[in-house]
Design a protein around this motif. Sequence first.
Motif, PDB file in Angstrom:
ATOM      1  N   ILE A 108       0.844  -1.205   0.000  1.00 19.11           N
ATOM      2  CA  ILE A 108       0.000   0.000   0.000  1.00 19.11           C
ATOM      3  C   ILE A 108       0.876   1.251   0.000  1.00 19.11           C
ATOM      4  O   ILE A 108       1.800   1.393   0.804  1.00 19.11           O
ATOM      5  N   ASP A 109       0.568   2.138  -0.940  1.00 17.18           N
ATOM      6  CA  ASP A 109       1.278   3.410  -1.050  1.00 17.18           C
ATOM      7  C   ASP A 109       0.745   4.394  -0.016  1.00 17.18           C
ATOM      8  O   ASP A 109      -0.470   4.502   0.173  1.00 17.18           O
ATOM      9  N   CYS A 110       1.677   5.097   0.624  1.00 13.11           N
ATOM     10  CA  CYS A 110       1.315   6.037   1.693  1.00 13.11           C
ATOM     11  C   CYS A 110       2.043   7.362   1.499  1.00 13.11           C
ATOM     12  O   CYS A 110       3.151   7.404   0.975  1.00 13.11           O
ATOM     13  N   LEU A 111       1.409   8.423   1.982  1.00 18.58           N
ATOM     14  CA  LEU A 111       2.073   9.707   2.126  1.00 18.58           C
ATOM     15  C   LEU A 111       2.091  10.050   3.603  1.00 18.58           C
ATOM     16  O   LEU A 111       1.174   9.677   4.342  1.00 18.58           O
ATOM     17  N   LEU A 112       3.111  10.739   4.030  1.00 12.12           N
ATOM     18  CA  LEU A 112       3.196  11.167   5.425  1.00 12.12           C
ATOM     19  C   LEU A 112       2.658  12.593   5.518  1.00 12.12           C
ATOM     20  O   LEU A 112       3.044  13.458   4.730  1.00 12.12           O
ATOM     21  N   GLN A 113       1.750  12.808   6.463  1.00 13.98           N
ATOM     22  CA  GLN A 113       1.141  14.133   6.588  1.00 13.98           C
ATOM     23  C   GLN A 113       1.952  15.015   7.533  1.00 13.98           C
ATOM     24  O   GLN A 113       2.255  14.635   8.655  1.00 13.98           O
ATOM     25  N   VAL A 114       2.269  16.201   7.041  1.00 13.00           N
ATOM     26  CA  VAL A 114       3.015  17.166   7.846  1.00 13.00           C
ATOM     27  C   VAL A 114       2.074  18.312   8.203  1.00 13.00           C
ATOM     28  O   VAL A 114       1.310  18.796   7.361  1.00 13.00           O
ATOM     29  N   HIS A 115       2.121  18.726   9.452  1.00 21.34           N
ATOM     30  CA  HIS A 115       1.289  19.848   9.894  1.00 21.34           C
ATOM     31  C   HIS A 115       1.999  21.155   9.538  1.00 21.34           C
ATOM     32  O   HIS A 115       3.059  21.464  10.083  1.00 21.34           O
ATOM     33  N   GLU A 128      10.177  17.630  12.933  1.00 20.34           N
ATOM     34  CA  GLU A 128      10.982  16.701  13.736  1.00 20.34           C
ATOM     35  C   GLU A 128      10.309  15.329  13.806  1.00 20.34           C
ATOM     36  O   GLU A 128      10.970  14.301  13.697  1.00 20.34           O
ATOM     37  N   GLY A 129       8.991  15.341  13.999  1.00 22.22           N
ATOM     38  CA  GLY A 129       8.239  14.092  14.042  1.00 22.22           C
ATOM     39  C   GLY A 129       8.353  13.336  12.726  1.00 22.22           C
ATOM     40  O   GLY A 129       8.468  12.104  12.705  1.00 22.22           O
ATOM     41  N   ILE A 134      10.611   8.871   9.575  1.00 21.19           N
ATOM     42  CA  ILE A 134      11.373   8.403   8.409  1.00 21.19           C
ATOM     43  C   ILE A 134      12.612   7.627   8.852  1.00 21.19           C
ATOM     44  O   ILE A 134      12.960   6.602   8.255  1.00 21.19           O
ATOM     45  N   ARG A 135      13.223   8.073   9.936  1.00 24.10           N
ATOM     46  CA  ARG A 135      14.373   7.336  10.466  1.00 24.10           C
ATOM     47  C   ARG A 135      13.934   5.938  10.903  1.00 24.10           C
ATOM     48  O   ARG A 135      14.576   4.932  10.583  1.00 24.10           O
ATOM     49  N   PHE A 136      12.818   5.871  11.583  1.00 28.69           N
ATOM     50  CA  PHE A 136      12.270   4.590  12.039  1.00 28.69           C
ATOM     51  C   PHE A 136      11.969   3.676  10.845  1.00 28.69           C
ATOM     52  O   PHE A 136      12.302   2.491  10.835  1.00 28.69           O
ATOM     53  N   PHE A 137      11.374   4.260   9.809  1.00 30.15           N
ATOM     54  CA  PHE A 137      11.050   3.505   8.591  1.00 30.15           C
ATOM     55  C   PHE A 137      12.337   2.980   7.940  1.00 30.15           C
ATOM     56  O   PHE A 137      12.449   1.801   7.600  1.00 30.15           O
ATOM     57  N   VAL A 147       4.453  -1.627   2.676  1.00 28.96           N
ATOM     58  CA  VAL A 147       4.086  -0.218   2.452  1.00 28.96           C
ATOM     59  C   VAL A 147       5.195   0.461   1.662  1.00 28.96           C
ATOM     60  O   VAL A 147       6.366   0.077   1.749  1.00 28.96           O
ATOM     61  N   ARG A 148       4.798   1.445   0.904  1.00 31.89           N
ATOM     62  CA  ARG A 148       5.779   2.322   0.263  1.00 31.89           C
ATOM     63  C   ARG A 148       5.494   3.743   0.723  1.00 31.89           C
ATOM     64  O   ARG A 148       4.336   4.176   0.713  1.00 31.89           O
ATOM     65  N   VAL A 149       6.523   4.450   1.132  1.00 33.28           N
ATOM     66  CA  VAL A 149       6.363   5.849   1.522  1.00 33.28           C
ATOM     67  C   VAL A 149       6.647   6.688   0.274  1.00 33.28           C
ATOM     68  O   VAL A 149       7.785   6.870  -0.129  1.00 33.28           O
ATOM     69  N   CYS A 150       5.571   7.148  -0.355  1.00 35.13           N
ATOM     70  CA  CYS A 150       5.675   7.763  -1.691  1.00 35.13           C
ATOM     71  C   CYS A 150       5.806   9.269  -1.668  1.00 35.13           C
ATOM     72  O   CYS A 150       5.963   9.882  -2.730  1.00 35.13           O
ATOM     73  N   GLY A 151       5.703   9.885  -0.477  1.00 35.89           N
ATOM     74  CA  GLY A 151       5.848  11.339  -0.442  1.00 35.89           C
ATOM     75  C   GLY A 151       5.157  11.941   0.757  1.00 35.89           C
ATOM     76  O   GLY A 151       4.925  11.265   1.760  1.00 35.89           O
TER      77      GLY A 151
END
Length: 224
Positions: A108-115, A128-129, A134-137, A147-151
């Motif tokens: 499953i493709d995912c994007l990380l949400q930044v506030h 920072e979060g 991303i370091r954890f990933f 999972v793929r972190v696509c952006g």
Amino acid sequence: MSVSEQIITFKSALPKEVSLVAVSKTYSSNIVMEAYNTGHKDFGENKVQELISKAEVLPKDIRWHMIGHLQSNKVKYIAPFVTLIHAVDSQKLLKVINKEAAKNSRVIDCLLQVHIAKESSKYGLSKEGLKDLIRFFNDNINDFSNVRVCGLMGMATFTDDCDIVREEFRYLKAIFDEVKESDLNNYPEFTQLSMGMSNDYNIAIEEGSNIVRVGSAIFGNRNY
Ligand SMILES: *Cc1c(COP(=O)(O)O)cnc(C)c1O
């Protein structure tokens, strides 16, 4: 203009590298069908229940995007078919998506949400979060084969002040570039920047968005 004319006109004005997620939340399945019949396949919903009830009755080749906050305990309902999850903002959620994707033999493709907005919100990572996640990933990349972190994804402040909106999108693009260059430089899938909605997609595109999530500018005003 009809919905079909509206979506065709909207898409023809987008730069070719920018894709559209047509945000269909609150609009009926008939309206989605009208847009689908123009050849459009990417639709976004922000609630799991509405997403699954539409997916049930609509054509199976629709590419569904989960654009809203997602609770870990609901991932299982969309994992069999969802195309892109736009708002991943915790380790826990990323782990659950990976687990549910594996159960369905999917990636499953995912994007990380930044506030990025001035408004306070429980959702979205700080810079920072984001770096921590991303370091954890990266450190556990072999455990994340489903999972793929696509952006990245972000929402600007809801305001008429274009300077504020532009500054926030520019900030997110800078973070995107930094992550791509220094944290995920061996990870070619990191390419997508989801920013821009009906009232600010032009600014978002000028600032480097390549996915806009647009609802009311295409489907008309919502009646909640
Ligand atoms: C509703 C929504 C949109 C689209 O909003 P419009 O103003 O109708 O274009 C985009 N992104 C998210 C996360 C949303 O919830």
